[in-house]
Scaffold this motif. Structure first.
Motif, PDB file in Angstrom:
ATOM      1  N   GLY A 130      25.049  30.010  41.983  1.00  0.00           N
ATOM      2  CA  GLY A 130      25.351  30.423  40.612  1.00  0.00           C
ATOM      3  C   GLY A 130      25.943  31.818  40.551  1.00  0.00           C
ATOM      4  O   GLY A 130      26.887  32.070  39.796  1.00  0.00           O
ATOM      5  N   GLY A 131      25.408  32.734  41.368  1.00  0.00           N
ATOM      6  CA  GLY A 131      25.932  34.098  41.387  1.00  0.00           C
ATOM      7  C   GLY A 131      27.368  34.165  41.865  1.00  0.00           C
ATOM      8  O   GLY A 131      28.195  34.896  41.313  1.00  0.00           O
ATOM      9  N   LEU A 132      27.683  33.376  42.892  1.00  0.00           N
ATOM     10  CA  LEU A 132      29.061  33.335  43.381  1.00  0.00           C
ATOM     11  C   LEU A 132      29.992  32.760  42.320  1.00  0.00           C
ATOM     12  O   LEU A 132      31.119  33.231  42.131  1.00  0.00           O
ATOM     13  N   GLY A 133      29.514  31.728  41.610  1.00  0.00           N
ATOM     14  CA  GLY A 133      30.338  31.140  40.559  1.00  0.00           C
ATOM     15  C   GLY A 133      30.598  32.104  39.419  1.00  0.00           C
ATOM     16  O   GLY A 133      31.734  32.263  38.955  1.00  0.00           O
ATOM     17  N   VAL A 134      29.548  32.782  38.971  1.00  0.00           N
ATOM     18  CA  VAL A 134      29.690  33.713  37.852  1.00  0.00           C
ATOM     19  C   VAL A 134      30.554  34.911  38.237  1.00  0.00           C
ATOM     20  O   VAL A 134      31.410  35.351  37.463  1.00  0.00           O
ATOM     21  N   SER A 135      30.335  35.447  39.429  1.00  0.00           N
ATOM     22  CA  SER A 135      31.135  36.610  39.831  1.00  0.00           C
ATOM     23  C   SER A 135      32.602  36.232  39.988  1.00  0.00           C
ATOM     24  O   SER A 135      33.498  37.000  39.619  1.00  0.00           O
ATOM     25  N   GLY A 136      32.863  35.016  40.509  1.00  0.00           N
ATOM     26  CA  GLY A 136      34.241  34.555  40.603  1.00  0.00           C
ATOM     27  C   GLY A 136      34.876  34.394  39.235  1.00  0.00           C
ATOM     28  O   GLY A 136      36.033  34.779  39.011  1.00  0.00           O
ATOM     29  N   ALA A 137      34.104  33.843  38.279  1.00  0.00           N
ATOM     30  CA  ALA A 137      34.608  33.690  36.915  1.00  0.00           C
ATOM     31  C   ALA A 137      34.928  35.044  36.297  1.00  0.00           C
ATOM     32  O   ALA A 137      35.940  35.206  35.594  1.00  0.00           O
ATOM     33  N   GLY A 138      34.069  36.021  36.548  1.00  0.00           N
ATOM     34  CA  GLY A 138      34.324  37.363  36.024  1.00  0.00           C
ATOM     35  C   GLY A 138      35.602  37.962  36.577  1.00  0.00           C
ATOM     36  O   GLY A 138      36.366  38.608  35.846  1.00  0.00           O
ATOM     37  N   CYS A 139      35.852  37.744  37.867  1.00  0.00           N
ATOM     38  CA  CYS A 139      37.086  38.258  38.478  1.00  0.00           C
ATOM     39  C   CYS A 139      38.319  37.605  37.867  1.00  0.00           C
ATOM     40  O   CYS A 139      39.324  38.280  37.591  1.00  0.00           O
ATOM     41  N   VAL A 140      38.256  36.289  37.664  1.00  0.00           N
ATOM     42  CA  VAL A 140      39.411  35.581  37.091  1.00  0.00           C
ATOM     43  C   VAL A 140      39.656  36.046  35.660  1.00  0.00           C
ATOM     44  O   VAL A 140      40.802  36.310  35.259  1.00  0.00           O
ATOM     45  N   ALA A 141      38.577  36.148  34.867  1.00  0.00           N
ATOM     46  CA  ALA A 141      38.731  36.623  33.482  1.00  0.00           C
ATOM     47  C   ALA A 141      39.320  38.026  33.452  1.00  0.00           C
ATOM     48  O   ALA A 141      40.209  38.330  32.642  1.00  0.00           O
ATOM     49  N   ASN A 142      38.854  38.880  34.347  1.00  0.00           N
ATOM     50  CA  ASN A 142      39.369  40.244  34.421  1.00  0.00           C
ATOM     51  C   ASN A 142      40.867  40.241  34.730  1.00  0.00           C
ATOM     52  O   ASN A 142      41.650  40.978  34.099  1.00  0.00           O
ATOM     53  N   ASP A 143      41.275  39.420  35.692  1.00  0.00           N
ATOM     54  CA  ASP A 143      42.687  39.408  36.092  1.00  0.00           C
ATOM     55  C   ASP A 143      43.582  38.783  35.022  1.00  0.00           C
ATOM     56  O   ASP A 143      44.749  39.156  34.885  1.00  0.00           O
ATOM     57  N   LEU A 144      43.053  37.815  34.272  1.00  0.00           N
ATOM     58  CA  LEU A 144      43.825  37.257  33.164  1.00  0.00           C
ATOM     59  C   LEU A 144      44.057  38.310  32.081  1.00  0.00           C
ATOM     60  O   LEU A 144      45.166  38.435  31.545  1.00  0.00           O
TER      61      LEU A 144
END
Length: 294
Positions: free
Chosen positions: A51-65
């Protein structure tokens, strides 16, 4: 020009090619698990990891968008997949939705599901809105630090089933928020010139010459809060040896920040990596201390 996504470009989008940034989110989750219970269920540890890997990855994608037009103007970020055009926004959106779905699936399998789902839902707002905070708020790292706090709340809720009557929980939460604000302020120091030129806020810019002492206070208070939480949890004496070594390391990091004048950007990246190591050392100390080794 956008190209078909490759494994390398997707890894770069999620920052999984840079493990330090992923580990530094999982470390406070580990603190919470081993303070909540002496021997966490291995399945729960795996669930929190995924779950932590998924959430942190989502945060990175949202940040880059949010930031793809800005990232093109910053030396450190101009080669990120969205900023450079290697990947397009549609690919990033699909990836973001997939990661959020993965995180939701994990949350649905956690013990005490209702509480964990509620906390996961609350965490979405700061995760998705943090990139916008740097446009309007002088201290966006505080938003990120509060986001990091959910890495403590959700594991604790899964292990204990409640957030009430738990002074140790709120101490480790505060330690995580303070530590996160400190290390992300240091990370932001590398981009001050670009941020000033573009007009983007950061705590490093806002604090200016006070950044090093403020970071030092954050690290010191975080160590104090975590130590007090560990004492309340009844960890064994070995923990304090790890704590003392980490406290010395924190002090050394602050001294390096204070003494260096106009260091290269790489210097701040090394300071960030050092925090991953020190946080992991504290986690190892908790694992050992909760295992009853004397």
């Amino acid at each position: 020009m956008n190209h078909a996504p490759t494994m390398a470009s997707l890894m770069a989008l999620l920052r999984w090619n840079k493990p330090s940034g992923r580990l530094i989110l999982l470390v406070p989750a580990g603190w919470a698990l081993w303070l909540a219970t002496p021997q966490p269920d291995p399945l729960l540890v795996l669930q929190i990891l995924v779950g932590g890997l998924g959430v942190s990855g989502a945060g990175c994608v949202a940040n880059d968008l949010w930031d793809r037009s800005i990232d093109r103007q910053v030396q450190r970020t101009r080669l990120r997949p969205l900023a450079s055009g290697v990947l397009g926004a549609p690919t990033a959106m699909v990836t973001l939705l997939a990661l959020l779905a993965l995180s939701l699936a994990v949350a649905l399998t956690l013990p005490h599901r209702t509480l964990c789902l509620g906390l996961a839902a609350l965490s979405l707002a700061p995760i998705l809105l943090y990139p916008g905070a740097k446009r309007v708020f002088p201290y966006p790292q505080l938003v990120l630090a509060c986001t990091w706090g959910f890495a403590v709340l959700i594991p604790w809720a899964a292990a204990q089933g409640t957030l009430a009557h738990s002074p140790a929980l709120w101490l480790v939460w505060l330690a995580t928020v303070l530590w996160s604000f400190g290390f992300d302020t240091v990370y932001a120091m590398a981009d001050q010139a670009d941020d000033r030129r573009i007009g983007i806020h950061s705590s490093a810019r806002s604090l200016g010459g006070r950044a090093a002492p403020v970071v030092g206070c954050c690290y010191g208070l975080a160590m104090g809060c975590l130590g007090l939480a560990a004492a309340m949890a009844g960890v064994q004496p070995w923990w304090w040896l790890f704590w003392l070594v980490a406290a010395w390391g924190m002090g050394r990091e602050v001294a390096l920040l204070w003494s260096r004048r106009d260091p290269p950007a790489r210097f701040y990246g090394l300071r960030f990596t050092a925090q991953v190591k020190l946080g992991s050392l504290l986690l190892l100390g908790l694992v050992v201390g909760r295992a009853g080794l004397t």
